[in-house]
Design a protein around this motif. Structure first.
Motif, short mmCIF file in Angstrom:
data_model
loop_
_atom_site.label_atom_id
_atom_site.label_comp_id
_atom_site.label_asym_id
_atom_site.label_seq_id
_atom_site.Cartn_x
_atom_site.Cartn_y
_atom_site.Cartn_z
N ASN A 114 61.76 -22.35 -81.67
CA ASN A 114 61.73 -20.93 -81.36
C ASN A 114 63.06 -20.31 -81.78
OD1 ASN A 114 61.18 -18.43 -80.25
ND2 ASN A 114 62.04 -19.04 -78.27
N THR B 70 65.47 -17.16 -82.14
CA THR B 70 65.74 -15.78 -81.74
C THR B 70 66.82 -15.23 -82.66
OG1 THR B 70 65.37 -16.54 -79.51
CG2 THR B 70 66.30 -14.34 -79.75
N SER C 143 61.34 -29.69 -78.54
CA SER C 143 61.26 -28.25 -78.76
C SER C 143 62.67 -27.66 -78.73
CB SER C 143 60.37 -27.59 -77.73
OG SER C 143 61.02 -27.55 -76.51
N TYR C 144 62.88 -26.66 -79.55
CA TYR C 144 64.22 -26.09 -79.68
C TYR C 144 64.20 -24.59 -79.51
CZ TYR C 144 65.79 -30.55 -81.43
OH TYR C 144 66.10 -31.87 -81.53
N ASP C 145 65.21 -24.11 -78.80
CA ASP C 145 65.46 -22.67 -78.76
C ASP C 145 66.74 -22.46 -79.54
OD1 ASP C 145 63.38 -21.59 -77.22
OD2 ASP C 145 64.22 -22.61 -75.48
N ASN D 79 69.33 -19.76 -81.37
CA ASN D 79 69.75 -18.36 -81.53
C ASN D 79 70.54 -18.23 -82.82
OD1 ASN D 79 69.11 -16.68 -79.20
ND2 ASN D 79 70.10 -18.37 -78.11
N ASN E 296 72.10 -23.92 -80.67
CA ASN E 296 70.86 -24.64 -80.36
C ASN E 296 71.02 -25.50 -79.13
OD1 ASN E 296 72.40 -26.32 -82.56
ND2 ASN E 296 71.14 -27.79 -81.45
#
Lengths: 146, 1130
Positions: B992, B994, B1031-1033, B1035, B1051
């Motif tokens: 994901n 952002t 899973s990764y968020d 930015n 990350n």
């Protein structure tokens, strides 16, 4: 006899072509590699026999074209469109798989076969196994019975 | 004794189902194949097998709560009618026990109604002993616990259950619901909050849609008015896992609801009623409509006799009323005995008695299930009597009590809400009409309806519109369709009131009946375009079923594809929509939807716009295989439609512009990806020339000098060349001649060749390293295998277990699962080894005869081309000319190598993968029951096709780059491109991203796209490779200050990573990246890729930069990159 083979698996496509030319020297074989190009060919040209793979990409894969959505029941969709457009060329499905689609909408080959029998021009399904000669015998028999 | 006929087919079927690996699927198929009348014998025969019995019934009498939670797998539900019949036969198998339960329940109701809760509780104990636990039991236990011990008693009980079950199970859900429902002071908002929260939780723990539907049904006892929703819930009943008590309760409620729907089929109703007669409808429906009416009227008379209460007081409450529906609303919403108990303390005695008596007005054996329907009927009739106008005040009082605010009733209420401003009227009407249709059902004889209506309908207090509607309904039920339509015409059609909802449904029903299909479609779509809420009211399946034979006639109407689009939204059937679109286009001779814009006058403009906006989307227009031959053509057509709509329709401009932008960007990303992927082969020729000139120009002069001064007769022969020896001093392992001139010639060639091939800044190997070996090739191949879930990653020394297949095949024996794990791990290992081989042994440059790795062969000099090259060299005089010819020759060698690589990828390499696939299949075939593995085997076989296509695609990388004009771009595009690239490489990982871009106006030079996207790709790859998460968020922040552009990529990272150790390693690496230039470290595979980034920035983009990476905390990692933008922005 004019035959169309629609399959996205290059090696299989070539092997089928080779086999048909070897066995039926007077046959003319045309090849297509996706749902779109296969169906387009069927709608624009007349064929005495059509060999369809079941799962194919929507479009021919090429540089710059990833093929669109993968259609697990492309063969069935083509049969459906043929029925709609009243094209009655006989169709043989030639596939490597015994199940199609993803659960919960997956179908076994027998279930699919039952569904395909609703199409008047559907002949039968041949199971293609890489490196095995059985499919050749089955296909030859079906073509001879036409 | 007569011997039972042997039914071999049935036995075979039983055996097939018993041995099926997916028994639910088999049973579903059976339901499809067998006609409803054959269900009974099939079920009776099949359930003798324990495995099948378990699949159909779960545990019908569970002793523990945890045994309730099993859930069916929902496959291939048939239509609701068939499901109900199947369901009824299933219940019939437990007929005796259900009858016993009904007796118990009647007794229990009586205890409750008489306020004898201790006895009621004892009875619940007895019921539990006999039938085990059930949702019904728990709900009633909660009610009783509250009656005996107050809120505390209830809480003690529910807490105890919640502790045991947690929130994750169905039971937890119901406990929570019942508990809230029984809480005195809970406000509507609070209840809603809890309820939504709970549903959210249910969804988050992966409760599927079917279960959520079922739970909502359990709670609200209502169901979406679509055949599909009914079918799903019914299937839940039949799919095993619920106690027989709950199954019976759910079924009876569902069936009662079904009877009011537009798709209720009389044959099904008759059949189910017939099957369940002994314990369901007989007492309830057994009385004729005439009897029912008589009973009601009689009761009505009794109701106001002196025996029952103070008539004057009642009349006082009822006086001055002009709203006859509200009392009806109250009584119609009483669901079961629990509700009566609930009301007892809330109402003054006489009001309670009034309701109590209505509730008990008909002799019933099964109160809880049928009371609501009976009340509906009774109330319908009751309200239509002239007394109705006297109850307003009464209801006013009721509605101000806490009862009215009970969330359950509010929820029920909202189900019918259409115009919230007038909710009482809406709901009252709704219930009234539902009740009325029930009369029809019960009566089943049109004559009786007419009698009932004659006696009860014509009342002054009912508005004219209501009256015409009711008359219209009666005429419709009597098959007087023309009269029905005439009645309806008299109703003023107000699209925003409740009446119009009913009117809408009735008009559709009449038009279907009179076969006015074109009118029907136009009316439906016109109404929908006026008010979008109408889409929920359209009986799609019913209409489709009826109009199916006339589809050709309908195809000319633009309403039809719109109707099919709404149907697609509701039921997910895109095939019909595509075909409807194609038929419409064909009928009007339009090739492309964008052409329709010029012919708008031929159509209803509103519909034409809707058609273009919603129907003519890529997924639909792809059916036209003649006019559209690629994804790009489809996208371009859609862009063209949006552009034209944008010009015409003012109030939606933003929507069209957004869609155009999104499609354009998608197309550009595809084009950019194509351009990036189309060739991975490049050499910085200008750099090579510059370096060669500065280093080797003198050597060329030396050669020309030797050439001029030496005796030409001693020219090197081929034999001489064959006696060449290795020149170890050069460390190049290249062959050198004995003759001085040739020696110098070769030496010069070697020097330039080495810059061309291996220079860490300008050479071919940089491209191979960055764009092929550094995870790109392995990502492309592995990515495809990951998509098929056939490869796992290595953890330390072992490959991870393939959870996807192990979970999917969990019905197999442990030994078989172990075998599969071992086979797949072996396969993963072999695949990785082969990919490593390709990287290490094939994608290498061969310049050293002692280490002859690689298919980029620059060793060969003894061929005709080398002689030709030498001849060409000897014809020129300047170093520049010599250099051109040499580079030309090197390209020629490169081309030969590329040809070999392509041949290898399409030949030997592909065959090796095929061999590994065959080995895996053979390995798996050792498992005895091979049929169980069909899905896995299919996946493996499919991999053969997928890899074949992928390797063909990869072989396209190995062609020479031709310069392409990439258009200039902005930062958002760059980041989107990098996002697509990373997602393509890691399809199994949820990423994901952002984006926070503060310089989105900045325009970059097109030629930098490839390099900058490669840099972002390397940074994102690092995040994923080292993050060790599934899973990764991430930015990505970008801003620009004066001449600098700053990228910050943050990350998450697995907390299990030893971040201190990693921090130290990083610090060592990033001390000064500028040292990398000209260093062989750039070519090093794997690692962080930071040196590759440095190389790209310094040499390819010629920009100053600063790169750093560090941990923000144990779970967060940040990479920052500061680039001087002078050379890269416009």
């Amino acid at each position: 006899m004019k035959i169309l083979v629609v399959d996205d698996y290059e090696e299989k496509l070539n092997e089928i072509e080779k086999f048909i030319i070897l066995e039926f020297s007077d046959f003319q074989v045309n090849k297509r590699r996706s749902y779109q190009s296969g169906l387009k060919e069927i709608l624009t040209e007349e064929y005495d026999l059509i060999l369809l793979d079941m799962s194919m990409p929507t479009y021919d894969i090429s540089k710059g074209e990833k093929g669109g959505n993968k259609k697990p029941f492309a063969g069935k969709e083509i049969l459906r469109q043929m029925q709609r457009k009243k094209i009655d060329s006989p169709v043989i499905i030639i596939t490597q798989f015994k199940t199609f689609g993803e659960a919960p909408n997956s179908l076994s080959i027998n279930e699919l076969n039952l569904e395909l029998k609703n199409f008047a021009n559907y002949i039968d399904t041949v199971i293609y196994v890489y490196g095995n000669v059985m499919w050749k015998k089955d296909l030859k028999k079906l073509i001879n019975e036409l | 004794m007569k011997r039972k006929k042997f039914d071999g087919k049935l036995v075979a079927q039983k055996s097939r189902i018993a041995n099926a690996y997916d028994i639910f699927n088999e049973i579903s198929l059976l339901k499809f194949k067998v006609f409803d009348s054959g269900f009974k014998s099939k079920i009776k025969f099949l359930v003798k097998h324990p495995k099948i019995y378990k699949a159909i019934f779960g545990n019908p009498y569970p002793k523990k709560i945890e045994q309730i939670s099993g859930r069916p797998k929902l496959y291939n539900t048939n239509n609701i009618g068939s499901e109900l019949v199947w369901d009824a036969f299933c219940l019939d198998i437990h007929r005796e026990r259900i009858l016993q339960f009904i007796d118990y329940k009647n007794k229990y109701s009586l205890y409750c109604l008489n306020g004898n809760f201790t006895e009621a509780e004892k009875l619940l104990d007895e019921i539990e002993d006999v039938f085990g636990v059930s949702l019904w039991l728990i709900r009633n236990r909660i009610t009783i616990a509250k009656q005996i011990g107050g809120i505390k008693g209830e809480k003690d009980y529910t807490n105890q259950l919640l502790e045991k079950e947690g929130l994750a199970e169905i039971i937890g859900f119901l406990i929570q619901y019942s508990s809230l429902r029984n809480t005195n002071e809970i406000s509507l908002d609070r209840f809603r909050k809890y309820f939504d929260l709970f549903l959210d939780k249910a969804r988050k723990i992966n409760l599927d849609k079917e279960l959520c539907d079922f739970l909502i049904f359990e709670v609200l006892q209502e169901v979406d008015e679509s055949e599909k929703a009914y079918t799903r819930i019914s299937f839940w009943n039949t799919g095993g896992g619920l106690p027989i008590i709950d199954r019976y309760n759910s079924f009876t409620r569902l069936f009662a609801n079904y009877n009011h729907t537009c798709f209720a089929d009389k044959k099904v109703i008759d059949k189910v009623t017939d099957i369940l007669k002994p314990f369901y409808f007989v007492e309830y429906i057994g009385s004729s409509p005439q009897n029912l009416t008589t009973k009601v009227i009689k009761y009505y008379e009794n109701l106001f006799s002196d025996d029952l209460g103070n008539k004057t007081e009642i009349l006082e409450y009822f006086s001055d009323s002009n709203n006859d529906w509200q009392f009806f609303f109250l009584v119609a919403n009483i669901i079961d005995d629990e509700d009566l108990v609930f009301l007892k303390d809330k109402l003054p005695k006489f009001k309670y008695e009034l309701i109590y008596n209505i509730f008990n007005c008909i002799q019933r054996n099964d109160k809880a299930q049928t009371s609501r329907d009976e009340l509906l009927i009774l109330s319908s009739i009751f309200v239509t009597l002239e007394w109705g106008d006297k109850i307003k005040e009464f209801v006013k009082k009721i509605s101000s009590s806490s009862f009215y605010h009970d969330p359950n009733y509010r929820k029920t209420l909202s189900f019918y809400e259409f115009d919230t401003k007038n909710e009482f009227v809406i709901n009252s009407h709704s219930h009234f009409l539902r009740g009325f249709s029930k009369i029809d059902f019960i009566g089943n004889i049109n004559k009786s309806i007419a009698n009932v209506s004659k006696e009860l309908i014509p009342i002054d207090i009912i508005s004219n519109s209501s009256k015409y509607l009711i008359e219209s309904l009666i005429n419709y039920k009597k098959s007087n369709i023309n009269l029905a339509l005439e009645n309806i015409d008299l109703v003023s059609f107000d699209k925003h009131s409740f009446l119009s909802v009913f009117q809408f449904k009735l008009i559709i029903a009449c038009q279907l009946e009179s076969k006015e299909f074109n009118k029907l479609l136009n009316f439906t779509i016109d109404s929908f375009l006026e008010n979008e809420n109408y889409r929920q009211l359209i009986p799609y399946e019913y209409i489709l079923k009826t109009v199916f034979e006339n589809i050709e006639d309908l195809s000319k109407s633009i309403s039809f594809p719109i109707f099919l689009y709404l149907n697609y939204q509701e039921n997910g059937s895109i095939e019909l929509l595509k075909e409807g679109y194609e038929d419409f286009m064909c009928h009007h001779g339009i090739n492309r939807p964008s052409e329709l814009i010029d012919r708008l006058v031929e159509f209803d403009i509103k519909k034409a716009y809707y058609f273009l906006e919603f129907v003519c989307v890529p997924e639909v227009i792809e059916i036209d295989v003649i006019n559209f031959q690629s994804s790009e053509e489809i996208s371009m057509e859609r862009i063209s439609i949006c552009r034209k709509l944008n010009e015409i329709i003012d109030d939606k401009q933003n929507i069209y512009i957004d869609e155009i932008n999104s499609l354009t960007q998608k197309t550009m990303i595809n084009a950019s990806l194509h351009s990036i992927e189309k060739s991975k082969i490049y050499v910085d020729i200008e750099g090579v020339k510059k370096l060669a000139t500065s280093k080797y120009k003198d050597d060329y002069s030396k050669y020309t000098y030797l050439l001029e001064t030496q005796d030409y007769s001693s020219k090197t022969t081929e034999d001489d060349l064959l006696t060449l020896h290795e020149d170890e001093d050069e460390g190049l392992s290249f062959l050198t001649p004995t003759n001085m001139i040739d020696h110098q010639f070769l030496l010069n060639f070697i020097n330039i060749r080495n810059i061309f091939t291996s220079n860490s800044v300008h050479g071919l190997d940089v491209a191979l390293s960055c764009d092929v070996r550094h995870g790109i090739l392995s990502g492309a191949i592995r990515g495809k295998i990951v998509e098929q879930n056939l490869i796992t990653n290595k953890d330390e020394s072992e490959y991870q277990k393939n959870d996807f297949w192990i979970e999917r095949l969990d019905y197999l024996e442990y030994t078989d699962l172990d075998h599969i794990t071992s086979s797949l791990n072996k396969f993963s290992n072999k695949i990785d080894t082969h990919i490593e081989f390709i990287n290490e042994e094939i994608m290498q440059i061969k310049i050293d005869s002692t280490n002859p790795r690689g298919k980029f062969d620059f060793l060969a000099v003894l061929d005709e081309r080398f002689d030709e090259y030498k001849m060409r060299v000897n014809q020129v005089k300047t170093f520049e000319e010599y250099l051109e010819i040499t580079i030309d020759h090197l390209w020629s060698l490169t081309d030969s190598s590329l040809f070999e690589i392509r041949k290898y990828l399409k030949g030997d390499c592909k065959n090796k993968f095929y061999q590994l696939i065959d080995e895996l299949i053979n390995d798996l075939e050792e498992i005895q029951n091979g049929n169980d593995l069909e899905e896995l085997i299919s996946s493996i076989i499919e991999l053969r096709t997928i890899l074949s296509t992928e390797l063909n695609q990869i072989s396209n990388w190995f062609t020479r780059s031709k310069s392409s004009n990439t258009p200039d771009y902005k930062i958002p595009f760059l980041i989107n491109l990098a996002e697509v690239m990373i997602n393509n490489n890691y399809p199994d990982i949820y990423i994901n991203i952002t984006k926070n871009i503060n310089c989105d106006g900045l325009k970059f030079k097109g030629k930098t796209l490839k390099n900058l996207s490669a840099i972002l790709f390397i940074i994102l790859t690092n995040a994923i490779k080292h993050g060790k998460l599934s899973s990764y968020d991430i930015n990505i922040n970008v801003d620009s200050i004066s001449d600098n552009i700053n990228f910050s990529i943050i990350n998450n990272i697995s907390p299990e990573k030893n971040y201190k150790k990693l921090s130290n390693t990083l610090n060592e690496k990033i001390i000064d990246l500028s040292k990398y230039v000209d260093s062989s470290i750039t070519k090093k595979e794997g690692g962080s890729g930071f040196f590759k980034i440095a190389k790209i920035l310094k040499n390819d983009l010629k920009s100053d930069y600063k790169l750093s990476a560090s941990f923000i905390d144990e779970k967060t990692f940040e990479t920052t990159l500061n680039i001087n933008s002078k050379e890269i922005v416009l």
